[in-house]
Enzyme design. Structure first.
Site, PDB file in Angstrom:
ATOM      1  N   GLY A 102       0.814  -1.204   0.000  1.00  0.00           N
ATOM      2  CA  GLY A 102       0.000   0.000   0.000  1.00  0.00           C
ATOM      3  C   GLY A 102       0.854   1.262   0.000  1.00  0.00           C
ATOM      4  N   ASP A 127      -7.624  -2.142   0.602  1.00  0.00           N
ATOM      5  CA  ASP A 127      -8.327  -0.871   0.849  1.00  0.00           C
ATOM      6  C   ASP A 127      -8.648  -0.062  -0.410  1.00  0.00           C
ATOM      7  OD1 ASP A 127      -7.940  -1.560   3.505  1.00  0.00           O
ATOM      8  OD2 ASP A 127      -6.193  -0.272   3.753  1.00  0.00           O
TER       9      ASP A 127
END
Ligand code: F6P
Length: 319
Positions: A102, A127
């Site tokens: 991420g 996410d």
């Protein structure tokens, strides 16, 4: 470039293995050696390196998690740690690094580019909160996992005529909640990007109950508030028999969807090409069906917006 390395870092995401596999295959075709770094940046600091070849990635495309393991590493956040990481790569003769993870992983990679290492990031997080890419590896699988859970919760919600508050992951973003809420038919979706009024949420639930709906699911992104606190409020304001389910880490596991496997394979293979073309710092992105490389500086200065039209549609569909 004769030798490159690959690592996975931060929260794991289904499809990371498919990305590692693609990196190794593409590098092999290009006659470039691949080193796997175990345990993310933590492993980099310990030179926890493993030689990889085609056999290292046989039979992994269907598995969640990451064969290279993952970690969150505080020491790598310091300049000393970053110096050490770059030195360990140089000592091993590694000129380029592919980091899969991420935004925190991207920032770790960017720190190494300031120390002479070429780094390409591959967006891997459930996410979907990395800017400049439509999708991140693992997001589709996580959304499907949440939808599957909602289907099951709705069965029991209907049987007992209950309201459920279901909390999903996403860190500070509401992408998982929005897409799963749309696909799973949530009666309400609460996300950090869009303010909401709990009285309105409760009013809508009551209105649905009055017209005969016997179940309802309020999907809450973890970045909004604790689902338990919201559940208490809903119970008090509506009088409905209310239950709370926090889906937690099961959203991170499981076999990657076909979509995530294909996305990961495309991004991983192209990341190798981008490194070999001489790019020294970029994140791979998937925009309108195209795989591209975007400079880290652009990724860091952008924000990943919520699609408001989808939120509005979800509100219409929730009635
Ligand atoms: O970034 C992925 C994610 O699963 C987030 O959705 C969540 O907030 C966080 O990681 C949980 O992290 P950890 O596994 O360290 O508890």
């Amino acid at each position: 470039m004769q030798k490159i390395a690959v690592l996975t870092s931060g929260g794991d995401a289904p499809g990371m293995n498919a990305a590692i596999r693609a990196v190794v295959h593409q590098a092999t075709v290009r006659e470039v050696k691949v080193v796997g770094i175990k345990h993310g940046f933590d492993g980099l600091l310990r030179s926890d390196f493993v030689k990889m070849d085609l056999s290292s990635v046989d039979g992994i495309i269907q598995h969640g998690g990451t064969i290279l393991r993952s970690a969150r590493c505080d020491r790598f956040l310091t300049p000393e740690g970053q110096d050490q990481g770059a030195a360990n790569l140089e000592e091993a003769g590694i000129g380029g690094l592919i980091v899969i993870g991420g935004e925190g992983t991207y920032r770790g990679g960017a720190a190494l580019t300031n120390r002479g290492i070429s780094v390409v990031g591959v967006p891997g997080t459930i996410d979907n909160d990395i800017p400049c890419t439509d999708a991140t590896i693992g997001f589709d699988t996580a959304v499907n996992t949440v939808v599957d859970a909602m289907n099951k919760i709705r069965d029991t919600a209907t049987a007992h005529e209950r309201a459920f508050v279901v909390e999903v992951m996403g860190r500070a973003s509401g992408h998982i909640a929005l897409m799963a809420g749309l696909a799973g038919g949530a009666e309400s979706i609460l996300i950090p990007e869009i303010p909401f009024n709990l009285n309105d949420v409760c009013r809508r639930l009551k209105w649905s109950a009055e017209r005969g709906k016997v179940h309802s699911i309020i999907l809450v992104a973890e970045g909004v508030a604790s689902a338990y606190a919201i559940g208490e409020e809903v119970k008090e304001r509506t009088g409905f028999d209310t239950r709370v389910t926090v889906l937690g880490h099961l959203q991170r596991g499981g076999a990657p969807s076909a979509y995530d496997r294909i996305l990961a394979s495309r991004l991983g293979a192209q990341a190798v090409e981008v490194l070999l073309q001489g790019e020294s710092q970029a994140g791979m992105s998937f925009v309108a069906g195209e795989i591209k490389a975007v400079p880290f500086s652009q990724v860091f200065s952008s924000t990943k917006e919520i699609d408001r039209s989808l939120y509005n549609l979800a509100t219409v569909l929730a009635m």
